[in-house]
Design a protein around this motif. Structure first.
Motif, PDB file in Angstrom:
ATOM      1  N   ASN A  61       0.852  -1.181   0.000  1.00  0.00           N
ATOM      2  CA  ASN A  61       0.000   0.000   0.000  1.00  0.00           C
ATOM      3  C   ASN A  61       0.886   1.228   0.000  1.00  0.00           C
ATOM      4  OD1 ASN A  61      -2.630   1.164   0.194  1.00  0.00           O
ATOM      5  ND2 ASN A  61      -3.189  -0.695   1.319  1.00  0.00           N
ATOM      6  N   VAL A  62       1.041   1.832  -1.168  1.00  0.00           N
ATOM      7  CA  VAL A  62       1.974   2.948  -1.297  1.00  0.00           C
ATOM      8  C   VAL A  62       1.476   4.177  -0.542  1.00  0.00           C
ATOM      9  CG1 VAL A  62       3.194   4.441  -2.941  1.00  0.00           C
ATOM     10  CG2 VAL A  62       2.775   2.049  -3.511  1.00  0.00           C
ATOM     11  N   LYS A  66      -5.719   7.167   6.203  1.00  0.00           N
ATOM     12  CA  LYS A  66      -5.635   7.256   7.671  1.00  0.00           C
ATOM     13  C   LYS A  66      -6.259   6.032   8.356  1.00  0.00           C
ATOM     14  CE  LYS A  66      -7.760  10.491  10.019  1.00  0.00           C
ATOM     15  NZ  LYS A  66      -8.394  11.779  10.244  1.00  0.00           N
ATOM     16  N   ASP A  67      -7.318   5.491   7.728  1.00  0.00           N
ATOM     17  CA  ASP A  67      -8.045   4.391   8.385  1.00  0.00           C
ATOM     18  C   ASP A  67      -7.531   3.010   7.978  1.00  0.00           C
ATOM     19  OD1 ASP A  67      -8.990   4.933   5.824  1.00  0.00           O
ATOM     20  OD2 ASP A  67     -10.936   4.032   6.214  1.00  0.00           O
ATOM     21  N   TYR A  68      -6.422   2.957   7.209  1.00  0.00           N
ATOM     22  CA  TYR A  68      -5.927   1.659   6.742  1.00  0.00           C
ATOM     23  C   TYR A  68      -5.594   0.714   7.909  1.00  0.00           C
ATOM     24  CZ  TYR A  68      -2.731  -1.823   4.827  1.00  0.00           C
ATOM     25  OH  TYR A  68      -2.119  -3.015   4.515  1.00  0.00           O
ATOM     26  N   LYS A  69      -4.725   1.208   8.800  1.00  0.00           N
ATOM     27  CA  LYS A  69      -4.289   0.351   9.907  1.00  0.00           C
ATOM     28  C   LYS A  69      -5.462  -0.009  10.807  1.00  0.00           C
ATOM     29  CE  LYS A  69       0.551   1.295  10.812  1.00  0.00           C
ATOM     30  NZ  LYS A  69       1.486   1.843  11.784  1.00  0.00           N
ATOM     31  N   VAL A  80       2.582  -6.251  12.098  1.00  0.00           N
ATOM     32  CA  VAL A  80       3.936  -6.771  12.330  1.00  0.00           C
ATOM     33  C   VAL A  80       4.970  -5.715  11.934  1.00  0.00           C
ATOM     34  CG1 VAL A  80       5.542  -8.657  11.826  1.00  0.00           C
ATOM     35  CG2 VAL A  80       3.100  -9.113  11.859  1.00  0.00           C
ATOM     36  N   GLY A  81       4.656  -4.969  10.866  1.00  0.00           N
ATOM     37  CA  GLY A  81       5.576  -3.922  10.439  1.00  0.00           C
ATOM     38  C   GLY A  81       5.451  -3.666   8.955  1.00  0.00           C
ATOM     39  N   ARG A  82       6.303  -2.792   8.471  1.00  0.00           N
ATOM     40  CA  ARG A  82       6.289  -2.533   7.025  1.00  0.00           C
ATOM     41  C   ARG A  82       7.699  -2.466   6.485  1.00  0.00           C
ATOM     42  NH1 ARG A  82       3.919   3.510   6.080  1.00  0.00           N
ATOM     43  NH2 ARG A  82       4.613   3.137   3.968  1.00  0.00           N
ATOM     44  N   MET A  83       7.852  -3.039   5.290  1.00  0.00           N
ATOM     45  CA  MET A  83       9.115  -2.968   4.573  1.00  0.00           C
ATOM     46  C   MET A  83       8.839  -2.028   3.408  1.00  0.00           C
ATOM     47  SD  MET A  83       9.978  -7.024   4.350  1.00  0.00           S
ATOM     48  CE  MET A  83       8.414  -7.609   3.725  1.00  0.00           C
ATOM     49  N   SER A  84       9.358  -0.822   3.493  1.00  0.00           N
ATOM     50  CA  SER A  84       9.042   0.214   2.521  1.00  0.00           C
ATOM     51  C   SER A  84       7.519   0.412   2.520  1.00  0.00           C
ATOM     52  CB  SER A  84       9.605  -0.191   1.154  1.00  0.00           C
ATOM     53  OG  SER A  84       9.407   0.854   0.261  1.00  0.00           O
ATOM     54  N   SER A  85       6.849   0.106   1.405  1.00  0.00           N
ATOM     55  CA  SER A  85       5.389   0.298   1.383  1.00  0.00           C
ATOM     56  C   SER A  85       4.634  -1.018   1.566  1.00  0.00           C
ATOM     57  CB  SER A  85       4.980   0.917   0.050  1.00  0.00           C
ATOM     58  OG  SER A  85       5.534   2.186  -0.075  1.00  0.00           O
ATOM     59  N   CYS A  86       5.352  -2.075   1.897  1.00  0.00           N
ATOM     60  CA  CYS A  86       4.709  -3.384   2.065  1.00  0.00           C
ATOM     61  C   CYS A  86       4.375  -3.628   3.540  1.00  0.00           C
ATOM     62  CB  CYS A  86       5.611  -4.497   1.547  1.00  0.00           C
ATOM     63  SG  CYS A  86       6.002  -4.298  -0.174  1.00  0.00           S
ATOM     64  N   PHE A  87       3.102  -3.704   3.827  1.00  0.00           N
ATOM     65  CA  PHE A  87       2.661  -3.935   5.198  1.00  0.00           C
ATOM     66  C   PHE A  87       2.554  -5.434   5.450  1.00  0.00           C
ATOM     67  CE2 PHE A  87       1.484   0.324   4.327  1.00  0.00           C
ATOM     68  CZ  PHE A  87       1.475   0.986   5.548  1.00  0.00           C
ATOM     69  N   LYS A 112      -1.572  -7.518  -8.324  1.00  0.00           N
ATOM     70  CA  LYS A 112      -1.298  -6.613  -9.449  1.00  0.00           C
ATOM     71  C   LYS A 112      -0.618  -5.338  -8.974  1.00  0.00           C
ATOM     72  CE  LYS A 112      -4.491  -7.666 -13.176  1.00  0.00           C
ATOM     73  NZ  LYS A 112      -5.749  -7.288 -13.800  1.00  0.00           N
ATOM     74  N   ARG A 113      -1.008  -4.863  -7.793  1.00  0.00           N
ATOM     75  CA  ARG A 113      -0.377  -3.647  -7.252  1.00  0.00           C
ATOM     76  C   ARG A 113       1.128  -3.869  -7.105  1.00  0.00           C
ATOM     77  NH1 ARG A 113      -4.748  -3.043  -3.717  1.00  0.00           N
ATOM     78  NH2 ARG A 113      -3.623  -3.960  -1.966  1.00  0.00           N
TER      79      ARG A 113
END
Lengths: 178, 100
Positions: A61-62, A66-69, A80-87, A112-113
């Motif tokens: 999720n690039v 605000k409500d994503y998490k 758990v965390g994010r690696m760059s834009s990968c949650f 696809k994203r």
């Protein structure tokens, strides 16, 4: 041995479903992670716990809203965390393996994203190769052979990355529905 | 409008659940109850679909209470939902005739 470090895992498990299964199998063997950092794609630190049955989810999720998490947390997922834009999310379960992408369409969209992100990076890698080839040809024609040859390592470096990225895109394309 | 019709089952359920104001988790509970547990929408699916529907102005965010963002269907969304419902009714009629 209560701790272990795994290097370049995300570069090897490039298909989200493979990365998730790999993390889940580690958890079953009692290898767990506390927090995944920005550099988690390069280095993951695991520690020994009792075996856990987790469902891991990888979600690119690039620009998360605000409500994503909060949406994930409402559904009982642990961040758990994010690696760059990968949650990366996980949920412990006992019965049915929970799904975050519960239908075929959204699962394909998720994959696809990621594929599109790699396509953009690949194009960014091809631009300097093209520039170096054009520049090298001009230098060669003008008789500046030494400078033209000096560009070869540069081209090889970007070509290597481009070959890897092409392989990743092919893997993602083959596994769009997983 | 053509872009949304035919609509995926998930999108149809999410859009129809927003004829009343709801948030993501509320949508999941509503759809689960409506389908007798057949469809359990996941967090990623809900977030992704709501983002798309909001971006295309088929739904409107109304308010945010305790970090829960509520949405409701827009007039455009309602028009599309009705068209899709009509299409499904037509299909259902044909299917019933086939079985008769």
């Amino acid at each position: 041995m209560n701790k272990k470090t795994i290097w370049f895992s995300a570069f090897r498990k490039v298909v989200p479903a493979d990365f998730e299964e790999w993390m889940e199998n580690l958890a079953k063997d009692g290898w767990n992670i506390d927090k995944l950092g920005q550099f988690g794609a390069f280095k993951i630190k695991l520690h020994k716990t009792e075996p856990k049955t987790y469902r891991y989810v990888f979600d690119l999720n690039v620009c998360p809203k605000k409500d994503y998490k909060h949406t994930y947390e409402q559904f009982g997922w642990e961040y758990v965390g994010r690696m760059s834009s990968c949650f990366v999310w996980r949920k412990e379960y006992t019965d049915v393996r929970p799904e975050s992408f519960s239908d075929r369409e959204s699962l394909i969209q998720r994959n696809k994203r990621l594929k599109n992100a790699f396509c953009v990076i690949l194009i960014m890698m091809l631009v300097p190769i093209a520039a170096a080839l054009v520049g090298g040809s001009v230098l060669f024609v003008n008789g500046d052979v030494g400078k033209a040859y000096a560009l070869i390592p540069f081209v090889l470096f970007f070509a290597g990355i481009s070959i890897y990225l092409s392989w990743v895109i092919r893997q993602l394309n083959k596994n769009l529905e997983r | 409008m053509k872009r949304f019709i035919p609509m995926s089952e998930t999108m149809f359920y999410i859009l129809s659940s927003l004829t009343e104001e709801r948030h993501g988790y509320g949508i999941m509970l509503y759809v689960q109850e409506l389908t007798n547990g057949r469809i359990v929408l996941g967090a990623g699916t809900i977030y992704q679909t709501l983002s798309k529907l909001e971006r295309d102005k088929l739904i409107i965010p109304t308010n945010e209470i305790n970090r829960k963002k509520n949405y409701i269907i827009s007039n455009v969304g309602r028009t599309i939902l009705i068209r899709e419902a009509e299409r499904i009714c037509e299909l259902s009629l044909i299917a019933k005739e086939l079985l008769a």
